[in-house]
Write an enzyme that holds these catalytic residues in place. Sequence first.
Site: not given
Length: 434
Positions: A66-68, A98, A156, A183, A236, A309, A313
Site C-alpha cells: 500500500h503506497l497510499r 485502495n 484489497d 481479500h 494474506h 501487505d 499508518h
Amino acid sequence: MSSTVLFRRGRVIDPRNGVDGVRDVLVRDGKVAEVSDAPLPVPPGAEVVEAAGRWVLPGFIDLHVHLREPGEEGKETVLTGCRAAVAGGFTAVVAMPNTKVVNDSGLVTELVLSRARAAGLCHVYPAGAITKGLKGEELAETGELVSSGCVAITDDGRPVMNAALMRRALQYATLFGVPVMVHEEDLTLSAGGAMHEGTTSTRLGLRGIPASAEVAMVARDLVLLEETKGRLHIAHVSCEGSVRLIREAKRRGLLVTAEATPHHVILDDRAVGDYDTHAKMAPPLRADRDVEALREALVDGTVDAIATDHAPHGVLDKQVEFEKGINGIVGLETALGLTLELVHSGLLGAKRAVELLTHGPAKAFGLPGGHLAPGAPADITVVDPSEEWTVDAHRFYSRSRNTPFHGRKQKGRVVQTWVSGRKVFSDGQVKESR
C-alpha cells in the site's frame, strides 16, 4: 556509474534455474549477461562487487504493498514507499488500489506509474480495483485498467461479498490475462470483531473474528474459480482451514496462488498482549495452530509467495483504544529478517525462502524478473546472512512507523539492492538518481 558490474564469488541462489552455489555474475547494460562457476575476468571499466560470504539473489518482488498515493501522502508516497522497498531488498512491488482516490481507472493507474518513474528506484506495478470505488456494486473497467498497466485486479482491504459479481470478475479478468486478487472476509461473520476469536480475545474482553470468516470466503471463491476457469490469487492467508482448501484446489489443478505475510507466519494472536494496536491487522493474527499450518504451506508449495501487505499508518491511527485502531503494519524493511528467522531455525530452507520472495511472486502474477538467467533484468539483492541487527522503526525509510517488531533482533540483512543494473541501495543508504 558503470553499465557493467561484476559480482564476484557470492553464493548465488536462483531457485527458478536450480542454482545454489558460489558464482560470478556479470551484468551489462541492465541485464544479466553471464553466471559462471569459475571466476570471470574483470571487464574494462566494470564496477566490482566483492560478494564472498554474501548471498547474491534475484531482486525481491512484493505482490502486496500500500503506497497510499494518491490521497494519503502523510502516511506514505510512491517515493517513500520505493525507498523502503529497496532498503528491504525489493526491486518490484505491486501497488494496491485502495488509495483515497481509488485506482479504478486508467487515469489513476497512469498517475501511480508517473510517480514511480519520477522516483526512479524500483519497479512499481499497479493493481486496479475489481469494483468501482471498491464499493462492491459494479465492476470497474478491467480492460482499461489492464491496458493502462495494471497487472491484477483486487478490492484489497475489502471482500467482494456479492458472489455473482465475483464470478463476473473472474470471467472478465480471464479475458484480459490477469489474476483476481482477493481479500477473503465474510463481513457477516467478522462484523464488530477486533482480533482473532480465541482465548486471548476472551481474556482481553474483545469481540473476536472467527477463522470461518476467512475460510468460508476461500471456499466460495474456489468454487467460482473452478466454474469460470479463471486465475485467483488469495491475499494474506491466515487460517489452517484456508490452507487445506488451497492445497486441495491445487491438487485438482485449479489456477490458484496464495501469499502469506511475515507477520502471520511469525506471530500469533498472543502478540496483541495488552491491547497493542501495532498487532492489529486484517486478517488478524491467528492461533498457533494456524501459524504452524502456514509454515507447512510455505514449505510444501501451498503458499506461492511471501508478501508484506505493507500498510503504513500515522501515529494517531494507532494511539487509540484497540477496537478503534486502524488495521495494518509496515513490512518492507523487516520482511527479509523475519523470513530468515524461519531459515535460521531450520523450518525453511534458504533456497525455498528465496523462491518465496522472488520466482514465486513473479510466476504468480506473470511479472518480469525473479531469476538471474542471462537476459533477465539485472534486479539483484545482495544479502549478508550473518549480520546481526535490531529493528529500529525510527530509522525506517517508510514515512510510517507502525510495526510490532521494533526492538526485535534479526540475523541477516540486505546490504545492496540493484535495479536494472543500477545500484539503488548500499551501505544503509538509498541511492537516488536525482
